[in-house]
Design an enzyme around this catalytic site. Structure first.
Site, PDB file in Angstrom:
ATOM      1  N   ASP A  36     -45.706  75.689  23.050  1.00 40.15           N
ATOM      2  CA  ASP A  36     -45.963  74.654  23.674  1.00 40.15           C
ATOM      3  C   ASP A  36     -46.218  74.724  25.075  1.00 40.15           C
ATOM      4  OD1 ASP A  36     -43.230  75.120  24.305  1.00 40.15           O
ATOM      5  OD2 ASP A  36     -42.588  72.977  24.164  1.00 40.15           O
ATOM      6  N   GLY A 122     -30.493  75.797  20.177  1.00 44.34           N
ATOM      7  CA  GLY A 122     -31.772  75.679  19.755  1.00 44.34           C
ATOM      8  C   GLY A 122     -32.172  74.554  18.918  1.00 44.34           C
ATOM      9  N   LEU A 123     -31.117  73.310  19.106  1.00 47.34           N
ATOM     10  CA  LEU A 123     -31.617  72.077  18.505  1.00 47.34           C
ATOM     11  C   LEU A 123     -31.787  70.991  19.335  1.00 47.34           C
ATOM     12  CD1 LEU A 123     -28.828  72.112  15.394  1.00 47.34           C
ATOM     13  CD2 LEU A 123     -31.105  73.009  15.298  1.00 47.34           C
ATOM     14  N   SER A 125     -30.293  69.971  22.542  1.00 47.92           N
ATOM     15  CA  SER A 125     -29.443  69.153  22.701  1.00 47.92           C
ATOM     16  C   SER A 125     -29.611  68.349  24.097  1.00 47.92           C
ATOM     17  CB  SER A 125     -27.745  69.815  22.591  1.00 47.92           C
ATOM     18  OG  SER A 125     -28.003  70.931  23.486  1.00 47.92           O
ATOM     19  N   SER A 126     -30.153  69.386  24.919  1.00 45.30           N
ATOM     20  CA  SER A 126     -30.537  69.041  26.346  1.00 45.30           C
ATOM     21  C   SER A 126     -31.620  67.867  26.621  1.00 45.30           C
ATOM     22  CB  SER A 126     -31.019  70.108  27.369  1.00 45.30           C
ATOM     23  OG  SER A 126     -31.724  71.065  26.671  1.00 45.30           O
ATOM     24  N   ASP A 166     -39.736  69.520  22.736  1.00 44.66           N
ATOM     25  CA  ASP A 166     -38.072  68.771  22.345  1.00 44.66           C
ATOM     26  C   ASP A 166     -38.245  67.277  22.771  1.00 44.66           C
ATOM     27  OD1 ASP A 166     -37.916  71.505  22.117  1.00 44.66           O
ATOM     28  OD2 ASP A 166     -36.429  71.846  23.828  1.00 44.66           O
ATOM     29  N   TYR A 218     -36.193  82.611  29.293  1.00 42.31           N
ATOM     30  CA  TYR A 218     -37.073  81.607  28.825  1.00 42.31           C
ATOM     31  C   TYR A 218     -38.172  81.451  30.048  1.00 42.31           C
ATOM     32  CZ  TYR A 218     -39.042  77.258  27.399  1.00 42.31           C
ATOM     33  OH  TYR A 218     -40.043  76.274  26.968  1.00 42.31           O
TER      34      TYR A 218
HETATM   35  C1  GLA Z   1     -37.139  75.303  24.413  1.00 44.87           C
HETATM   36  C2  GLA Z   1     -38.197  74.360  24.996  1.00 44.87           C
HETATM   37  C3  GLA Z   1     -39.322  74.165  24.250  1.00 44.87           C
HETATM   38  C4  GLA Z   1     -39.932  75.195  23.524  1.00 44.87           C
HETATM   39  C5  GLA Z   1     -38.749  75.963  22.461  1.00 44.87           C
HETATM   40  C6  GLA Z   1     -39.569  77.202  22.220  1.00 44.87           C
HETATM   41  O1  GLA Z   1     -36.810  74.279  23.113  1.00 44.87           O
HETATM   42  O2  GLA Z   1     -37.516  73.286  25.655  1.00 44.87           O
HETATM   43  O3  GLA Z   1     -40.171  73.274  25.216  1.00 44.87           O
HETATM   44  O4  GLA Z   1     -40.782  76.075  24.318  1.00 44.87           O
HETATM   45  O5  GLA Z   1     -37.763  76.284  23.639  1.00 44.87           O
HETATM   46  O6  GLA Z   1     -40.285  76.960  21.198  1.00 44.87           O
END
Ligand code: GLA
Length: 380
Positions: A36, A122-123, A125-126, A166, A218
């Protein structure tokens, strides 16, 4: 009809004078990981778990932010004036502030927050917290696409250079549909998820806190993609989506810097997998979809280096139990994996994941996006 989130009821009951509330879901991403922020598409869907906030007006100008789990998430009081200037402090309230700034309250209020998503796993939450806060004082008929764009930028206040998937998934989710999200401009194509396809989430219990080393790792990848984009002919500061020409993945492999080559070739290949996954979903080719997930997981581990041994273990267990495909989900560095299976096989796969050490394993279905409530019922 949008189901009423049970998460909100106890909050409304617990907060004296509560008259309004919001719920924003987390998401899983079927495929299109780490694409993204390079302007390339993703294929997530909103899930049934998320964050709820109940609100009560106050006569003064104080905004009291509290969490039902007050021991883990301590409360903070901010004045309306401070809300705009408060620097991020690396705490959970930052996400509430990031959301409130998009639609600030006009008078003081008391807020009570609760969530049922595993945190930093990874779901998303933020983003759910940001979106739930953003909706509290948004007008009843708000522009979801426009808010998703702004919510992406709002989250950068906490220091993550996140790409927008997200927030868009949380705000634009639709029951039964995966969202093929395109960026610049933000656009969503709905892709139905067949009932006989089950998606099981398994949590490794390894937390990848956005405020810690995972945030740095990240952001480093975001920067590496931007560097690779300029090295491949995009304008300086451009994105991998701007790189002209076909065969982009093969060209990326030839970049002189091996790290940039690995990162960019993964991103281009992953973007191609998104298109293939949309086609596989539309034609009901679940075996092909599963194989795409497996390739995504391998690329995320080897080329993108966002894997984690605990999640690998779960991925292997899911495959041995008959999953069609499985992969780490979200930013990575720990957290959850998703396993794709035929509905009839979902409980076998979930049981195998638990035996392999998952702290939780549960099926998810595409759910509706974030919404507002007043006096206890959905208004939008
Ligand atoms: C986090 C980031 C997203 C995306 C994912 C990886 O969730 O907030 O924007 O980059 O990692 O796909």
């Amino acid at each position: 009809m949008t189901p009423y989130p049970a998460l909100l009821d106890p909050l409304l009951a617990q907060l004296p004078g509560a008259t309004f509330g919001t719920f924003a879901p987390g998401r899983v991403n079927l495929i299109g990981e780490h694409t993204d922020y390079s302007g390339l598409p993703v294929l997530p869907f909103a899930i049934q778990l998320g964050v709820a906030i109940a609100g009560a007006p106050r006569p003064d100008d104080a905004v009291l932010v509290q969490n039902r789990d007050g021991a883990r998430f301590p409360p903070e009081t901010i004045s309306l004036r401070e809300l705009v200037h408060r620097p991020a402090r690396g705490c959970w309230v930052d996400y509430v502030v990031a959301g409130l700034r998009l639609h600030p309250p006009e008078q003081g209020c008391e807020l009570l927050v609760a969530g049922d998503l595993p945190i930093a796993s990874g779901l998303s939450s933020s983003a759910a917290l940001v979106c739930a806060a953003a909706l509290l004082f948004a007008p009843p008929r708000f522009d979801r696409l426009a808010l998703a764009e702004r919510a992406r930028l709002a989250e950068q206040y906490v220091g993550t250079l996140s790409g927008g998937m997200d927030q868009a998934a949380s705000l634009l989710g639709q029951q039964g549909q995966a969202l093929c999200i395109h960026f610049r401009p933000l656009r969503v194509e709905l892709v139905p998820v067949p009932e006989h396809l089950a998606i099981v989430v398994a949590d490794s219990g390894v937390r990848a806190e956005k405020g810690g080393a995972a945030q740095q790792a990240y952001n480093e990848r975001v920067q590496q993609c931007a560097l690779a984009a300029s090295a491949m002919g995009a304008l300086p500061g451009g994105l991998l989506a701007d790189v002209p020409g076909g065969q982009r993945s093969a060209r990326a492999r030839r970049l002189p810097d091996p790290v940039l080559a690995a990162r960019a070739s993964f991103v281009f290949a992953e973007a191609e997998r998104v298109a293939e996954a949309v086609a596989a979903l539309r034609t009901g080719d679940l075996a092909r979809l599963g194989a795409l997930l497996d390739r995504s997981h391998a690329g995320l581990t080897d080329d993108y280096q966002v894997g984690h041994p605990a999640v690998d273990r779960l991925v292997r267990a899911a495959k041995s139990a008959g999953a069609l495909g499985a992969r780490i989900v979200g930013a990575g560095f720990g957290g959850c994996c998703i396993a794709l299976c035929r509905a009839a096989n979902a409980s076998t796969v979930a049981a195998a994941l638990q035996r392999a050490g998952a702290v939780a394993a549960f099926p998810v279905r595409p759910a509706a996006g974030a919404r507002q409530f007043s006096s206890g019922r959905a208004s939008s």
